[in-house]
Design a protein around this motif. Sequence first.
Motif, PDB file in Angstrom:
ATOM      1  N   TYR A 334      -7.241  24.520  -3.830  1.00 22.72           N
ATOM      2  CA  TYR A 334      -6.241  24.199  -4.833  1.00 22.72           C
ATOM      3  C   TYR A 334      -6.860  24.409  -6.200  1.00 22.72           C
ATOM      4  O   TYR A 334      -8.088  24.497  -6.353  1.00 22.72           O
ATOM      5  N   ALA A 335      -6.008  24.499  -7.214  1.00 18.16           N
ATOM      6  CA  ALA A 335      -6.486  24.822  -8.556  1.00 18.16           C
ATOM      7  C   ALA A 335      -6.847  23.592  -9.367  1.00 18.16           C
ATOM      8  O   ALA A 335      -7.595  23.693 -10.335  1.00 18.16           O
ATOM      9  N   GLY A 336      -6.314  22.435  -8.998  1.00 21.47           N
ATOM     10  CA  GLY A 336      -6.627  21.236  -9.767  1.00 21.47           C
ATOM     11  C   GLY A 336      -6.127  19.985  -9.082  1.00 21.47           C
ATOM     12  O   GLY A 336      -5.259  20.033  -8.207  1.00 21.47           O
ATOM     13  N   LEU A 337      -6.710  18.846  -9.477  1.00 19.83           N
ATOM     14  CA  LEU A 337      -6.285  17.550  -8.960  1.00 19.83           C
ATOM     15  C   LEU A 337      -5.097  17.050  -9.770  1.00 19.83           C
ATOM     16  O   LEU A 337      -4.958  17.362 -10.945  1.00 19.83           O
ATOM     17  N   ALA A 704      20.025  -3.810 -24.993  1.00 23.01           N
ATOM     18  CA  ALA A 704      19.733  -2.380 -25.090  1.00 23.01           C
ATOM     19  C   ALA A 704      18.234  -2.177 -25.227  1.00 23.01           C
ATOM     20  O   ALA A 704      17.574  -2.837 -26.033  1.00 23.01           O
ATOM     21  N   THR A 705      17.686  -1.313 -24.409  1.00 22.91           N
ATOM     22  CA  THR A 705      16.279  -0.926 -24.526  1.00 22.91           C
ATOM     23  C   THR A 705      16.222   0.570 -24.789  1.00 22.91           C
ATOM     24  O   THR A 705      17.107   1.326 -24.373  1.00 22.91           O
ATOM     25  N   LEU A 706      15.170   0.976 -25.453  1.00 23.80           N
ATOM     26  CA  LEU A 706      15.018   2.371 -25.840  1.00 23.80           C
ATOM     27  C   LEU A 706      14.012   3.043 -24.915  1.00 23.80           C
ATOM     28  O   LEU A 706      12.926   2.511 -24.662  1.00 23.80           O
ATOM     29  N   SER A 707      14.389   4.188 -24.400  1.00 25.77           N
ATOM     30  CA  SER A 707      13.476   4.995 -23.588  1.00 25.77           C
ATOM     31  C   SER A 707      13.257   6.337 -24.266  1.00 25.77           C
ATOM     32  O   SER A 707      14.162   6.885 -24.899  1.00 25.77           O
ATOM     33  N   LEU A 708      12.035   6.849 -24.119  1.00 24.63           N
ATOM     34  CA  LEU A 708      11.682   8.144 -24.697  1.00 24.63           C
ATOM     35  C   LEU A 708      11.429   9.133 -23.566  1.00 24.63           C
ATOM     36  O   LEU A 708      10.565   8.914 -22.721  1.00 24.63           O
ATOM     37  N   LEU A 709      12.231  10.194 -23.529  1.00 22.35           N
ATOM     38  CA  LEU A 709      12.023  11.274 -22.567  1.00 22.35           C
ATOM     39  C   LEU A 709      11.261  12.377 -23.301  1.00 22.35           C
ATOM     40  O   LEU A 709      11.759  12.929 -24.286  1.00 22.35           O
ATOM     41  N   ILE A 710      10.062  12.696 -22.828  1.00 24.07           N
ATOM     42  CA  ILE A 710       9.218  13.658 -23.529  1.00 24.07           C
ATOM     43  C   ILE A 710       8.701  14.695 -22.543  1.00 24.07           C
ATOM     44  O   ILE A 710       8.322  14.373 -21.410  1.00 24.07           O
ATOM     45  N   SER A 711       8.743  15.957 -22.963  1.00 23.10           N
ATOM     46  CA  SER A 711       8.265  17.056 -22.128  1.00 23.10           C
ATOM     47  C   SER A 711       7.289  17.896 -22.937  1.00 23.10           C
ATOM     48  O   SER A 711       7.495  18.125 -24.129  1.00 23.10           O
ATOM     49  N   PHE A 712       6.226  18.348 -22.298  1.00 24.75           N
ATOM     50  CA  PHE A 712       5.270  19.231 -22.967  1.00 24.75           C
ATOM     51  C   PHE A 712       4.392  19.912 -21.928  1.00 24.75           C
ATOM     52  O   PHE A 712       4.354  19.505 -20.756  1.00 24.75           O
ATOM     53  N   ASP A 713       3.708  20.956 -22.362  1.00 23.62           N
ATOM     54  CA  ASP A 713       2.736  21.656 -21.535  1.00 23.62           C
ATOM     55  C   ASP A 713       1.342  21.379 -22.074  1.00 23.62           C
ATOM     56  O   ASP A 713       1.138  21.291 -23.291  1.00 23.62           O
ATOM     57  N   LEU A 714       0.379  21.264 -21.165  1.00 26.50           N
ATOM     58  CA  LEU A 714      -1.019  21.102 -21.551  1.00 26.50           C
ATOM     59  C   LEU A 714      -1.865  22.148 -20.850  1.00 26.50           C
ATOM     60  O   LEU A 714      -1.556  22.571 -19.720  1.00 26.50           O
ATOM     61  N   ASP A 715      -2.939  22.564 -21.522  1.00 23.63           N
ATOM     62  CA  ASP A 715      -3.873  23.497 -20.898  1.00 23.63           C
ATOM     63  C   ASP A 715      -4.549  22.828 -19.705  1.00 23.63           C
ATOM     64  O   ASP A 715      -4.545  21.601 -19.565  1.00 23.63           O
ATOM     65  N   ALA A 716      -5.147  23.650 -18.843  1.00 27.05           N
ATOM     66  CA  ALA A 716      -5.849  23.139 -17.669  1.00 27.05           C
ATOM     67  C   ALA A 716      -6.916  22.135 -18.091  1.00 27.05           C
ATOM     68  O   ALA A 716      -7.565  22.289 -19.133  1.00 27.05           O
ATOM     69  N   SER A 717      -7.085  21.103 -17.290  1.00 24.30           N
ATOM     70  CA  SER A 717      -8.109  20.072 -17.486  1.00 24.30           C
ATOM     71  C   SER A 717      -7.803  19.130 -18.645  1.00 24.30           C
ATOM     72  O   SER A 717      -8.665  18.352 -19.046  1.00 24.30           O
ATOM     73  N   CYS A 718      -6.578  19.190 -19.190  1.00 29.85           N
ATOM     74  CA  CYS A 718      -6.157  18.212 -20.203  1.00 29.85           C
ATOM     75  C   CYS A 718      -5.305  17.136 -19.526  1.00 29.85           C
ATOM     76  O   CYS A 718      -4.632  17.401 -18.526  1.00 29.85           O
ATOM     77  N   TYR A 719      -5.312  15.953 -20.098  1.00 27.45           N
ATOM     78  CA  TYR A 719      -4.664  14.799 -19.472  1.00 27.45           C
ATOM     79  C   TYR A 719      -3.465  14.341 -20.303  1.00 27.45           C
ATOM     80  O   TYR A 719      -3.592  14.061 -21.499  1.00 27.45           O
TER      81      TYR A 719
END
Length: 732
Positions: A334-337, A704-719
């Motif tokens: 596999y390429a990553g954990l 009422a509670t606020l939720s944040l939906l966030i999407s992004f890409d990270l390079d390999a080995s980034c957390y």
Amino acid sequence: MEEDTDFRIRFSSLCFITDHVGFHGTIKSSPSDFVVIEIDEQGQLINKATDEPVCKISEILPAPNNFAKKTKLGFPNVSFEEGSNQEVNTLVRCSNVDQNRQSGSEREETINDGTSQGEEEKVYLLGSLLDEKTNELLNQFACDIKEKWNSKSELTEASPEFSLGRILDKKQRAILHSAIRQKFPFLLTVGKNSEIVVKPNLEYKELCHLVSEEEAFDFFKYLDAKKENSKFTFKPDTNKDHRKAVHHFVNKKFGNLVETKSFPEANYNAGNPNIVITVRFREKAHKPRKRSVECQERKVIYTAFTLRKENLEMFEAVGFLAIKLGVIPSDFSYAGLKDKKAITYQAMVVRKVTPEREERERKRERERKRKGGGARSTNSHIYLDWTSAGLQTGDLSVPGQRSIHCATTNDCLRLGQLKGNHFDIVIRNVKSHTNDSANLRERILEAIENVKNKGFVNYYGPQRFGMGRKVHTDQIGLALLKSEMVKAVKLFLTPEDLDDPVNRAKKYFLQTEDAKGTLALMPEFKVRERALLESLHRFGMTEEGCIQAWFSLPHSMRIFYVHAYSSKIWNEAVSYRLATYGSRVVEGDLVCLDEDSDDEHFPNSKVHLITEEEESANTYSIHQVVLPVLGYNIQYPKNKVGLWYQEVLSRDGLQTCRFKIPALKLNVPGCYRKILKQPHNLSYQLREERDSDVKAEGSHIDEATLSLLISFDLDASCYATVCLREIMKHDF
């Protein structure tokens, strides 16, 4: 469980690079709130168009009282990393062996299978390759050795030798070596500057003290023949201690070449079973880009698939699949954990398994459920989306599925062979750090834009070290680097303060060191723990026994712990670097010259040492600065940070460490990691959610509670958790 205060102190001391206020929120409320999709080297998401998996193989974890039977793991791959000057050896897996063992005639066929027709021809050629006198002297030498052994008289201290003289032709020498050993397995041949010297094989004599001479003779012929996929079986044996002695002898003397396993003989008496020891060759490893034509022509079945797992550790998922498909964990690449508490999609490749075989497993699973086997109670799932068999370089796809690309020369995936990961995350119950919520939306926007433009400190995430556990993975890695094998095993099997079958089994082991009894307590799904315990039961809780126990885990698992230690030191180093010099690029810093490189494994030639003139001219930016991840092939900064590395290594007792562990066949060359990273393709959405609360008097209110939906890409080995930490200014 007690709070992991050491871990929280460790991460709360890490730096931030941005200066916004941040906000509070809860991540990973459930696995569906944290979705990770691998991005292949072509920049494509690895999962298919629809989110639903092709098939659900199994709910993986047994109920707490469902204790284990013997785990069928076999032995893992062991190899030196590319760049080592030592010979590469790879262990072959032990296939599941039919319980109907061979009869006497079948056993002879198995043994004879070790010597091919070509080997018999070599023996026949012995007379034609040597002149008559030399041939007679060789036969006489062999007879003298056997007579002394048969008379039980000891050989002289200086082992007798017989020289065949110098033979200039290399091919002729190779044929002679093999021919002599096939005809006289009790002799050794040694090459000395084109000269062939024949000696008595003292290991042969030693084996004759354990088994019959007939078995020893056939065993050494089998060893010299080196025929792939062949096996040798010793005679049935009811004496457990005697079998253990044979196992020890073969593994100690020839462990790099073969492996042993015990199996019951057919129609055995359950009270006093006959057990046979089977020997198999370990498969030869071939380094990438250095394969022979013969190796390239050899066809090995590889199957690529997309693995979807939910709320499950990566190694446990691989261990389960190995048992389910009758292979061993090291057959998977596999390429990553990926995270545990998440829904994750990733590319995987398995050796020696076809999609047709997987289909049979699915049918068996459906049949089991139809007959009332039912699903076991658990929150962990794995799914398989098979794409192709006979993996070759290039894109693989079937109708309706996204393609998977594998471009390695050996047809399997390697760690880091991905562009990165895509994250879809829900942060729930978002609140301001203070009671002032009027500007919460503005603070969220400011935080996201700040990290989007300036980036985040590229720390290794807490999941790499085992957050919330008594023993962290880096502690085990440090013990391995110091060759403290027994201590490393005990750290690995240290229980948490929980009363469940796994931790009760671990507690029992630390109290008694009774590996066999612990195996009876350890649940089946704990594949790593069971593999280690089986090996300890076989070899004992000694230094050598613990080395063998670590070999029961695949190479990727063993080196994971060493990498965890290097990762911990890197985290501390970057914190020291930023605290000492801030965002300035100073003399003695290291920078990456390849601005397009997102990979950690760039060569030393791409790393540049900052000069005084370059510091004054502000030639480089902080986004180009790298720090070394510990290993034997790195250079350190030439400033206070370099001195800091040396002090830390001295503190941990690694002043002379070369980051090679020969006992475990581990080499750690090291690499470089950029201290800052930035998310890509970042988008977000704020959403109000209303939870109905019931007051004591029965009236209803909506909060009422606020939720944040966030999407992004990270390079390999980034957390992603590290990126979120910078955005929220909040330690998880």
